[in-house]
Write an enzyme that holds these catalytic residues in place. Structure first.
Site, PDB file in Angstrom:
ATOM      1  N   SER A   1       5.165  32.290  26.141  1.00  0.00           N
ATOM      2  CA  SER A   1       4.533  33.250  27.038  1.00  0.00           C
ATOM      3  C   SER A   1       3.028  32.981  27.141  1.00  0.00           C
ATOM      4  O   SER A   1       2.643  31.853  27.446  1.00  0.00           O
ATOM      5  CB  SER A   1       4.833  34.675  26.552  1.00  0.00           C
ATOM      6  OG  SER A   1       4.615  35.587  27.592  1.00  0.00           O
TER       7      SER A   1
ATOM      8  N   ASP B   1      13.470  34.950  34.308  1.00  0.00           N
ATOM      9  CA  ASP B   1      12.618  35.409  33.218  1.00  0.00           C
ATOM     10  C   ASP B   1      12.353  36.920  33.332  1.00  0.00           C
ATOM     11  O   ASP B   1      11.795  37.384  34.337  1.00  0.00           O
ATOM     12  CB  ASP B   1      11.306  34.629  33.266  1.00  0.00           C
ATOM     13  CG  ASP B   1      10.370  35.004  32.129  1.00  0.00           C
ATOM     14  OD1 ASP B   1      10.394  34.307  31.112  1.00  0.00           O
ATOM     15  OD2 ASP B   1       9.637  35.998  32.274  1.00  0.00           O
TER      16      ASP B   1
ATOM     17  N   HIS C   1      13.296  36.319  27.864  1.00  0.00           N
ATOM     18  CA  HIS C   1      11.913  35.842  27.879  1.00  0.00           C
ATOM     19  C   HIS C   1      11.596  35.318  26.479  1.00  0.00           C
ATOM     20  O   HIS C   1      11.661  36.075  25.527  1.00  0.00           O
ATOM     21  CB  HIS C   1      10.976  36.994  28.234  1.00  0.00           C
ATOM     22  CG  HIS C   1       9.523  36.627  28.281  1.00  0.00           C
ATOM     23  ND1 HIS C   1       9.020  35.727  29.189  1.00  0.00           N
ATOM     24  CD2 HIS C   1       8.477  37.033  27.537  1.00  0.00           C
ATOM     25  CE1 HIS C   1       7.711  35.607  28.990  1.00  0.00           C
ATOM     26  NE2 HIS C   1       7.355  36.373  27.999  1.00  0.00           N
TER      27      HIS C   1
END
Ligand SMILES: *[C@@H]1O[C@H](CO)[C@@H](O)[C@H](O)[C@H]1NC(C)=O
Ligand SMILES: *[C@@H]1O[C@H](CO)[C@@H](O)[C@H](O)[C@H]1NC(C)=O
Ligand SMILES: *[C@@H]1O[C@H](CO)[C@@H](O)[C@H](O)[C@H]1NC(C)=O
Length: 429
Positions: free
Chosen positions: A207, A303, A370
């Site tokens: 991320s 995602d 995610h």
């Protein structure tokens, strides 16, 4: 734009058809949600997720206390930190670094809230964290990297390790935006601990930490011996400059504010900022085009974070028509699924240049998730998501060690029965 429905301190995650609660993942998503919203709430951030790992998997936090002298500090001025587990056997001269994620802060208000959490201050960081997934030292859970030196780099600057400025509001509160200096200080420390003699090295992150990985990838390679095999892996970090469902550029304006507030421009490529608005150069697409080091992208075409914050941010859904779909992909209407497929297509388009790069790799699943590298359940286990019967760990290992070319792209949702799909639900519901 708060996220009132995630107010509970726990978020539940179930595998399709089977209930598995993985608090850690929900916890992470919660942190993302909190860190993006402007009136962040602390509730839930500071408590550790329940964990079943044994003591041997817990790795201590080391603070870079000397780094203060060079200005490398967290948002609140405290020392940054990392967790290091020494390698052993044939892995003792190999290094895997993983940069923690956790969104960004874009305003004095949101950064001020953040500095009273573990994402803005080492005073709130856990003294030890479990190492699993890509961090695991078990051969069965991490076949190619289990015995490497492994480092989890803690994220406390709010700007993907790229900021370089400070802010002094009228009332005397100070915020430090020193992500770039933290990166440099951590690298110097790890080099002195043996990274300087690495024979194999992999820089990874998830991320916002994956974005940091992309930004610093070539610098990482430049600091290591020429003889070393150096590569980078970005997980869940292909943030798209896409319009939301109402046609607004929510993400573009968000990144604009982050870059502006934190002085990130200086960390971005000069050849990009010379012909583009600097915040454009903070998007992965612009960064990836210029990376020289071999790169692997682990991502989901659906995602969760991007669906909830880029495609359908709360402000774009005033009547909550997307509410159920954003919580559980099985509750999306056929029109909504069409929008999600459109998002997937944009994602795949952004990766088209990968097809031409032989030493670059892809694992693009169609799971509603995610970040998939740091948990054993998604990285490598009998029940992990697979594409062509390969787990993420196997795909990454094949690519890293040049065993075969890896360009794995899943068929569209819902065709892959091995997917983990996150299901958000409100406690008590
Ligand atoms: C000082 O300013 C910051 C940033 O605007 C704010 O978060 C904080 O509440 C203020 N503190 C006081 C005591 O006014
Ligand atoms: C790197 O290797 C050299 C030569 O073997 C050795 O002298 C040096 O101490 C090593 N450096 C670190 C930080 O381990
Ligand atoms: C998938 O891979 C596993 C080993 O990871 C193997 O046991 C199994 O036979 C494979 N299945 C297929 C259909 O190839």
């Amino acid at each position: 734009m708060a996220y009132p429905r995630f107010r509970g301190t726990e978020i539940w995650w179930r595998r399709l058809g089977r209930r598995i609660v993985v608090i850690a993942l929900g916890f992470m998503i919660l942190v993302f949600v909190i860190s993006l919203t402007s009136d962040s709430r602390r509730k839930g951030i500071d408590s550790d997720p329940p964990s079943t790992v044994s003591d041997s998997d817990l790795v201590h936090l080391t603070l870079l206390t000397n780094a203060k002298d060079r200005g490398a500090v967290c948002l609140d001025g405290s020392s940054p930190g990392y967790h290091l587990q020494k390698g052993f056997g044939s892995g003792s001269s190999n290094w895997l670094l993983h940069i923690e994620g956790g969104g960004w802060c874009k305003s004095v208000l949101s950064c001020s809230s953040r500095k009273t959490t573990r994402l803005g201050s080492s005073n709130y960081m856990e003294q030890q964290v479990p190492f699993s997934g890509i961090f695991s030292h078990e051969l069965s859970q991490n076949p190619d990297f289990y015995n490497w030196n492994k480092v989890k780099i803690r994220y406390c600057d709010g700007g993907s390790f790229s900021g370089n400025s400070e802010y002094k509001p009228q009332n005397g509160t100070i915020l430090f935006f020193r992500g770039q200096l933290i990166w440099q200080a951590i690298m110097d420390e790890l080099l002195s601990l043996g990274l300087v003699n690495a024979s194999q090295a992999l820089l990874t992150g998830c991320s916002a930490g994956g974005l940091a990985t992309l930004i610093h990838c070539d610098d990482f390679q430049a600091r290591l011996p020429k003889s070393a095999n150096v590569k980078c892996l970005a997980d869940g970090s292909l943030f798209l400059d896409k319009e939301d469902v109402t046609g607004r550029r929510t993400m573009r304006s968000f990144y604009h504010d982050v870059v502006d507030l934190q002085g990130i421009e200086k960390s971005l490529r000069t050849d990009c900022i010379s012909h583009m608005e600097p915040s454009q150069c903070f998007f992965p697409k612009q960064i990836i085009e210029n990376i020289k080091t071999p790169l692997f992208i682990v991502h989901s075409a659906y995602d969760v974070w991007q669906i909830q914050h880029i495609l359908v941010p709360d402000a774009a859904d005033p009547h909550n028509q997307w509410f159920k779909c954003k919580m559980d992909i099985r509750d999306c209407s056929s029109d909504q699924i069409k929008r999600l497929h459109g998002f997937r297509n944009a994602m795949l388009d952004s990766l088209s240049l990968f097809q031409h790069k032989k030493d670059w790799g892809l694992f693009i699943s169609s799971c509603f998730i995610h970040c998939q590298t740091w948990m054993t359940s998604t990285w490598h286990s009998p029940h992990s998501p697979r594409i062509n019967n390969k787990t993420i760990a196997e795909a990454v290992g094949d690519w890293y060690f040049n065993r075969r070319e890896v360009k794995l792209v899943d068929c569209p949702y819902p065709c892959n029965p091995t997917c983990y799909n996150i299901v958000f639900s409100i406690l008590g519901e």
